[in-house]
Design a protein around this motif. Structure first.
Motif, PDB file in Angstrom:
ATOM      1  N   ASN A   7      -3.184  -8.099   1.252  1.00 19.32           N
ATOM      2  CA  ASN A   7      -2.096  -6.991   1.194  1.00 19.32           C
ATOM      3  C   ASN A   7      -2.579  -5.870   0.803  1.00 19.32           C
ATOM      4  O   ASN A   7      -3.285  -5.439  -0.396  1.00 19.32           O
ATOM      5  CB  ASN A   7      -0.882  -7.361  -0.016  1.00 19.32           C
ATOM      6  N   ALA A   8      -3.056  -4.701   1.883  1.00 13.94           N
ATOM      7  CA  ALA A   8      -3.754  -3.513   1.614  1.00 13.94           C
ATOM      8  C   ALA A   8      -2.794  -2.379   1.315  1.00 13.94           C
ATOM      9  O   ALA A   8      -1.946  -2.329   1.975  1.00 13.94           O
ATOM     10  CB  ALA A   8      -4.485  -3.146   2.787  1.00 13.94           C
ATOM     11  N   LEU A   9      -2.728  -2.072  -0.006  1.00 10.54           N
ATOM     12  CA  LEU A   9      -1.826  -1.153  -0.701  1.00 10.54           C
ATOM     13  C   LEU A   9      -2.230   0.204  -0.381  1.00 10.54           C
ATOM     14  O   LEU A   9      -1.105   1.115  -0.018  1.00 10.54           O
ATOM     15  CB  LEU A   9      -1.759  -1.404  -2.240  1.00 10.54           C
ATOM     16  N   ALA A  10      -3.291   0.786  -0.298  1.00 10.23           N
ATOM     17  CA  ALA A  10      -3.651   2.256   0.062  1.00 10.23           C
ATOM     18  C   ALA A  10      -4.994   2.387   0.192  1.00 10.23           C
ATOM     19  O   ALA A  10      -5.991   1.486  -0.420  1.00 10.23           O
ATOM     20  CB  ALA A  10      -3.210   3.040  -1.068  1.00 10.23           C
ATOM     21  N   GLY A  11      -5.668   3.215   1.112  1.00 11.50           N
ATOM     22  CA  GLY A  11      -6.957   3.582   0.831  1.00 11.50           C
ATOM     23  C   GLY A  11      -7.498   3.224   2.367  1.00 11.50           C
ATOM     24  O   GLY A  11      -6.817   3.049   3.484  1.00 11.50           O
TER      25      GLY A  11
END
Length: 259
Positions: A103-107
């Motif tokens: 799960n890539a949340l931000a960036g």
């Protein structure tokens, strides 16, 4: 009787080892820039080269942080500066994973798939789902949208509302917000502006050799044989490029990337 007890103990310990192997993330940080940590159950630990990264842990980097991770199936993952990512699921079975979900949340991120079957991989962001076809790509996650640039293989990029695009050609760029998805081919006029947001396409110097993609920088340049520009492929329903085709504010290439 003693032999039975010993055999039972051996079987019990073997079961524990198998369960640990099956449910461990089995990832290792092989490259770490300072200002990177792992967060789990409210506690933080500073990341260093050689540190293990396990199931359920969140990798968080600051403005100067970066983590390069290799998993047991040889999947490689870069977590760029100012980013956050959680290992959601990793079911390891020998040299491959039966399930690998993050799960890539931000960036900003780079993903290079390993030896596991393509059906094992899945990546989620707040606005998109990414189905990996065995491939190499970079992707950026900001609050309003997700952008992805393909270097090798194939990707299915879908908005959370179900609008999907298939990326199959080198330098294909997909962008989605919560409801609309779009595919931008390399010759399209919108491609140069959007491709500037992909830091590792422009600056691979901070990466170890096994995390670099040969020729990635060419995706930020005009194609050699321009010909007639291809038009933007709109999503079903005639939508436009999410956010009016503007480059995400958090994705500009940092000068620090040259270090």
């Amino acid at each position: 009787m003693r032999r039975l007890v010993l055999n039972a103990a051996v079987l019990f310990c073997s079961g524990l080892l198998f369960a640990s192997s099956a449910h461990s993330a089995d990832g290792r940080a092989v490259g770490v820039n300072p200002d990177a940590l792992v967060r789990f159950s409210g506690g933080d630990r500073i990341l260093a080269v050689g540190a293990d990264i396990s199931l359920g842990e969140q990798v968080v980097t600051g403005a100067s942080g970066q983590v390069q991770i290799v998993f047991s199936d040889q999947t490689r993952l870069v977590v760029g500066p100012g980013s956050a990512l959680t290992i959601e699921s990793y079911l390891f079975n020998g040299a491959t994973a039966d399930k690998f979900a993050i799960n890539a949340l931000a960036g900003s991120f780079r993903f290079i798939s390993g030896h596991s079957p393509k059906s094992a991989y899945s990546i989620n962001t707040p606005t998109a789902s990414i189905a990996v076809r065995g491939t190499k790509f970079d992707f950026n996650v900001t609050r309003p949208r997700t952008d992805l640039m393909l270097y090798e293989g194939g990707v299915r990029l879908c908005s959370i509302s179900g609008q999907c695009q298939e990326l199959n050609a080198r330098c294909d760029l997909g962008t989605v917000d919560a409801s609309v998805s779009a595919l931008i081919k390399h010759p399209d006029p919108a491609h140069p502006q959007l491709s500037e947001a992909f830091r590792y396409a422009r600056f691979q110097t901070p990466l170890l050799g096994e995390f670099r993609v040969s020729g990635a920088g060419k995706c930020t340049e005009p194609p050699q044989n321009q010909g007639t520009p291809e038009t933007l492929v709109p999503p079903t329903g005639g939508g436009q490029i999410p956010n009016g085709g503007q480059t995400p504010t958090g994705g500009r290439s940092p000068t620090a990337g040259k270090n």
